[in-house]
Scaffold this motif. Structure first.
Motif, PDB file in Angstrom:
ATOM      1  N   ASP A 151      -2.839   7.272  11.247  1.00  0.00           N
ATOM      2  CA  ASP A 151      -3.939   7.570  12.029  1.00  0.00           C
ATOM      3  C   ASP A 151      -4.653   6.177  12.628  1.00  0.00           C
ATOM      4  O   ASP A 151      -5.071   5.716  11.772  1.00  0.00           O
ATOM      5  CB  ASP A 151      -4.907   8.396  11.468  1.00  0.00           C
ATOM      6  N   HIS A 196     -19.312   2.930   5.698  1.00  0.00           N
ATOM      7  CA  HIS A 196     -19.394   3.461   7.278  1.00  0.00           C
ATOM      8  C   HIS A 196     -18.529   4.803   7.294  1.00  0.00           C
ATOM      9  O   HIS A 196     -18.460   5.419   8.292  1.00  0.00           O
ATOM     10  CB  HIS A 196     -18.503   2.399   8.108  1.00  0.00           C
ATOM     11  N   VAL A 247       2.759  13.281  -1.333  1.00  0.00           N
ATOM     12  CA  VAL A 247       2.364  12.342  -0.198  1.00  0.00           C
ATOM     13  C   VAL A 247       2.766  12.587   1.151  1.00  0.00           C
ATOM     14  O   VAL A 247       2.010  12.456   1.915  1.00  0.00           O
ATOM     15  CB  VAL A 247       2.631  11.022  -0.884  1.00  0.00           C
ATOM     16  N   ASN A 293      -7.093   8.376   0.327  1.00  0.00           N
ATOM     17  CA  ASN A 293      -8.610   8.274   0.727  1.00  0.00           C
ATOM     18  C   ASN A 293      -8.745   9.139   2.061  1.00  0.00           C
ATOM     19  O   ASN A 293      -8.257   8.925   2.778  1.00  0.00           O
ATOM     20  CB  ASN A 293      -9.106   6.926   0.917  1.00  0.00           C
ATOM     21  N   LEU A 298     -16.436  -2.220   4.772  1.00  0.00           N
ATOM     22  CA  LEU A 298     -15.813  -3.381   5.132  1.00  0.00           C
ATOM     23  C   LEU A 298     -15.146  -4.088   3.951  1.00  0.00           C
ATOM     24  O   LEU A 298     -14.044  -4.704   4.401  1.00  0.00           O
ATOM     25  CB  LEU A 298     -16.766  -4.231   6.118  1.00  0.00           C
ATOM     26  N   ALA A 316      -0.246  12.958   3.944  1.00  0.00           N
ATOM     27  CA  ALA A 316      -0.226  11.764   5.078  1.00  0.00           C
ATOM     28  C   ALA A 316      -0.730  12.040   6.317  1.00  0.00           C
ATOM     29  O   ALA A 316      -0.263  11.476   7.216  1.00  0.00           O
ATOM     30  CB  ALA A 316       1.083  10.967   4.913  1.00  0.00           C
ATOM     31  N   ASN A 325     -11.174   2.231   2.089  1.00  0.00           N
ATOM     32  CA  ASN A 325     -11.140   2.878   3.443  1.00  0.00           C
ATOM     33  C   ASN A 325     -12.727   3.399   4.098  1.00  0.00           C
ATOM     34  O   ASN A 325     -12.793   3.911   5.091  1.00  0.00           O
ATOM     35  CB  ASN A 325     -10.259   3.943   3.584  1.00  0.00           C
ATOM     36  N   ILE A 353     -10.842  10.556   5.082  1.00  0.00           N
ATOM     37  CA  ILE A 353     -12.167  10.305   5.738  1.00  0.00           C
ATOM     38  C   ILE A 353     -12.641  11.602   5.984  1.00  0.00           C
ATOM     39  O   ILE A 353     -12.081  12.293   6.771  1.00  0.00           O
ATOM     40  CB  ILE A 353     -11.799   9.400   6.840  1.00  0.00           C
ATOM     41  N   ARG A 389       0.803  -1.196   0.085  1.00  0.00           N
ATOM     42  CA  ARG A 389      -0.107  -0.095  -0.042  1.00  0.00           C
ATOM     43  C   ARG A 389       1.056   1.363   0.111  1.00  0.00           C
ATOM     44  O   ARG A 389       0.574   2.204  -0.489  1.00  0.00           O
ATOM     45  CB  ARG A 389      -0.831  -0.125   1.113  1.00  0.00           C
ATOM     46  N   THR A 395      -3.707  13.478   9.277  1.00  0.00           N
ATOM     47  CA  THR A 395      -4.764  12.885  10.154  1.00  0.00           C
ATOM     48  C   THR A 395      -6.072  12.232   9.135  1.00  0.00           C
ATOM     49  O   THR A 395      -6.090  12.987   8.220  1.00  0.00           O
ATOM     50  CB  THR A 395      -5.415  13.763  10.976  1.00  0.00           C
ATOM     51  N   ASN A 396      -6.475  11.041   9.376  1.00  0.00           N
ATOM     52  CA  ASN A 396      -7.744  10.552   8.759  1.00  0.00           C
ATOM     53  C   ASN A 396      -7.526  10.459   7.081  1.00  0.00           C
ATOM     54  O   ASN A 396      -8.269  10.389   6.309  1.00  0.00           O
ATOM     55  CB  ASN A 396      -8.888  11.838   8.915  1.00  0.00           C
ATOM     56  N   THR A 397      -6.250  10.155   6.823  1.00  0.00           N
ATOM     57  CA  THR A 397      -6.075   9.884   5.436  1.00  0.00           C
ATOM     58  C   THR A 397      -5.329   8.730   5.268  1.00  0.00           C
ATOM     59  O   THR A 397      -4.229   8.490   5.846  1.00  0.00           O
ATOM     60  CB  THR A 397      -5.129  10.966   4.846  1.00  0.00           C
ATOM     61  N   ALA A 398      -5.859   7.916   4.318  1.00  0.00           N
ATOM     62  CA  ALA A 398      -5.176   6.602   3.940  1.00  0.00           C
ATOM     63  C   ALA A 398      -4.541   6.661   2.522  1.00  0.00           C
ATOM     64  O   ALA A 398      -4.702   7.469   1.732  1.00  0.00           O
ATOM     65  CB  ALA A 398      -5.920   5.449   4.002  1.00  0.00           C
ATOM     66  N   ILE A 399      -2.943   6.223   2.575  1.00  0.00           N
ATOM     67  CA  ILE A 399      -2.234   6.443   1.244  1.00  0.00           C
ATOM     68  C   ILE A 399      -2.298   5.212   0.538  1.00  0.00           C
ATOM     69  O   ILE A 399      -2.160   4.020   1.361  1.00  0.00           O
ATOM     70  CB  ILE A 399      -0.722   6.813   1.915  1.00  0.00           C
ATOM     71  N   HIS A 400      -2.431   5.153  -0.705  1.00  0.00           N
ATOM     72  CA  HIS A 400      -2.247   3.996  -1.452  1.00  0.00           C
ATOM     73  C   HIS A 400      -1.235   4.219  -2.694  1.00  0.00           C
ATOM     74  O   HIS A 400      -1.701   5.047  -3.493  1.00  0.00           O
ATOM     75  CB  HIS A 400      -3.591   3.721  -2.040  1.00  0.00           C
ATOM     76  N   LEU A 401      -0.006   3.654  -2.767  1.00  0.00           N
ATOM     77  CA  LEU A 401       0.882   4.039  -3.753  1.00  0.00           C
ATOM     78  C   LEU A 401       1.072   2.515  -4.580  1.00  0.00           C
ATOM     79  O   LEU A 401       0.720   1.680  -3.997  1.00  0.00           O
ATOM     80  CB  LEU A 401       2.246   4.149  -3.119  1.00  0.00           C
ATOM     81  N   TYR A 402       1.281   2.996  -5.646  1.00  0.00           N
ATOM     82  CA  TYR A 402       1.333   1.864  -6.585  1.00  0.00           C
ATOM     83  C   TYR A 402       2.729   1.123  -7.009  1.00  0.00           C
ATOM     84  O   TYR A 402       2.940   0.225  -7.779  1.00  0.00           O
ATOM     85  CB  TYR A 402       0.672   1.986  -7.890  1.00  0.00           C
TER      86      TYR A 402
END
Lengths: 357, 357
Positions: free
Chosen positions: A302, B306, B322, B350, B284, B326, B281, B352, A29, B328-335
């Motif tokens: 987080d 959710h 990035v 992503n 489920l 990166a 993110n 939130i 990821r 609070t409340n942020t998800a990282i997705h690198l390829y």
């Protein structure tokens, strides 16, 4: 090396089981590759790794080539032979560092370390022979548990001493290995804190989970744990104290007993932990990514919790029930192990029981 | 083959880009292996796959060996050469099936199919030569867009016709390829529905997301989309209608225009879709696992949302940001793509933005 790892860099992971598998997924990821080192054939982690070395921990050439191929080294289990670590350490950074391994590989060193930090543990005493054991029983009393100092997990290498006359048989069970006698603790519940510490010294702990064991193996973890606000805060502070004292980098599992006298530390595991699997579906950043972030020198993510979760392990034949378990609000995590064996961890499920409370 | 795939089975994926990479990760969660087939060197998906074949789509021996090694075949892009599909189809199940590919590989066939279903689209007409184009412009009017029927994506193979006198230059842009003229649509927003259909015919759609494009490439997707309850329900029903009409198995992206006259279908993609990355993110079970479940013959999972999420693509040099993203409340997705190129999809985040509303 203190710069954060960049896209395409490789994290070496000692051990190719399910923890390595889920660490590997988390690394992907973040754009990072993984290279697994594992003596056993067809390790679960290799299915999702960039590379896998199949070699024993005393294969010096393989260890050197592994170190050459990676940017940083981590591990999914704590019982890595010291000789392998001695060889690897000058070649590439090992995170978490050697001190955490030294402490967690030896129950006596671990208990002594925890006591030095002012943290409560079960009463304990070193036992090398019959004389030690007799003295230890006199000091600690019975019931107590005699454990090998090294290499025990999931209830193996342990013997209960319910009364002094059990001493001889228990010592025989240790097969001559150095041991530790631990007093029984009357606890109301067991909880664990999954804590993370970054290369910059920042600490982030996940909410404590409440664990239930069956046959010496973790059966389930539930968040939130049944704790008072003060206990919850204490649990997290204990974990943070341990992380800081070890100048730790990565994720650690800290198992705690809730007792009438407060929280006692049962044991620490210098790695991602079975009782932290709930974070995969209860948090934005899970324990695996938190560990990879720390090891890679990234800022921690987080880890706040957005759901109440119950993790249930699928042990041995439990995995056949995955169909019926795969219903609403449940996430499945299987480890890709083809052969089912009694006691083997085949997978787990995370059941969402509601929004975070 | 209609039995669900068991632990250790292998899903073959045609294409080794970031979608294949994230499909591979989802497969690992379910105990399944993946085998990537990709002509290009060092595909992002290979970092997390059990095996990777590097060969062209006209290498018959390689295609046969690939089919031999896997239990079912899926794909991460729709423009797979027909000859490769013809060779593979008798050897192993291809999911989603050929009809979905036939429809989505050709804009004219796609628009005709959608019209047959009674679904609204932009006005369109086939254009093979100057005479067709003149007639089409007369019928549809200007402004309009001339597009090659096949192999276009991210705005390539398209020419705008703002007035009839642009026709000649636009046709020249098609370089002799069969084309389609599409009328401009006045839309207030673009949304997409990521729908899934299982082998058992059950359908599950994720909440519609609202898309913003920049320079012809998806920039961001926001959930929830700004839609009335009726529009939201319509959007999902349109997606379900398309899935059922194609007897589809897997995840599909359905892009819709919100217009004063209702929802019009822009295009369908018979695969996981860039506008569905928020599900990683926000749900489920994400779009990648939903696709793997369908292709593997498993029951679809719980795709309820959710969180409110905003996905932002990291295109080209965006990826350098990035670090600052990166938080609070942020998800990282690198390829895992080492080389940064303008317009290249390097990753996404992503964010939130709150609990689900």
């Amino acid at each position: 090396m203190t710069d954060p790892l960049q896209t395409g860099a490789t994290i070496g992971i000692l051990g190719g089981g399910q923890l390595g598998r889920m660490l590997s997924v988390a690394a992907s990821r973040l754009g990072l590759k993984t290279h697994i080192y594992e003596p056993g054939a067809n390790p679960p982690a290799a299915d999702v790794a960039h590379a896998c070395t199949t070699a024993s921990y005393d294969d010096e050439a393989a260890l050197r080539a592994f170190a050459e191929a990676v940017d940083v080294i981590t591990y999914e289990f704590e019982n890595i032979p010291t000789s392998a670590l001695d060889l690897l350490e000058p070649l590439k950074p090992i995170r978490p560092g050697r001190r955490a391994l030294a402490v967690s590989q030896d129950r006596l060193v671990e208990k002594a370390f925890l006591s030095e930090q002012g943290l409560g543990t079960a009463p304990f005493a070193a036992v090398d022979d019959e004389v030690d054991l007799a003295e230890a029983i006199e000091e600690i009393g019975t019931p107590a548990i005699l454990k090998t100092r090294r290499l025990g997990y999931d209830g193996k290498g342990q013997a209960r001493i319910m009364a002094p006359e059990d001493a001889e048989a228990a010592l025989a069970d240790m097969a001559g290995a150095p041991a530790i006698l631990e007093g029984f603790i009357e606890f109301t519940r067991e909880v664990s804190v999954i804590g993370a510490r970054g290369l910059d010294g920042s600490v982030a702990c996940f909410d404590p989970g409440e664990n239930i064991h069956r046959d010496g193996i973790l059966h389930s973890t539930t968040v939130p744990a049944t704790l008072s606000p003060a206990q919850r805060s204490d649990a997290v502070l204990i974990a943070a104290k341990i992380l800081n004292a070890l100048d730790y980098v990565g994720v650690m599992g800290v198992e705690l007993f809730v007792t009438p006298k407060g929280l006692l530390v049962n044991e620490i595991a210098p790695r991602v932990h079975n009782s932290g699997h709930w974070t995969q579906n209860g948090c934005l950043i899970d324990q695996f990514e938190q560990h990879i972030r720390a090891v890679a020198g990234w800022p921690l993510g987080d880890g706040s919790r957005h759901a109440n979760v119950m993790t249930e392990n699928l042990i041995g034949a439990d995995v056949a029930r995955v169909g019926e378990l795969a219903g609403t609000n449940t996430a499945i995590h299987l480890y890709g192990k083809a052969e089912v064996k009694p006691g083997r961890k085949m997978g787990h499920i995370n059941r969402i029981t509601g929004p975070a409370s």
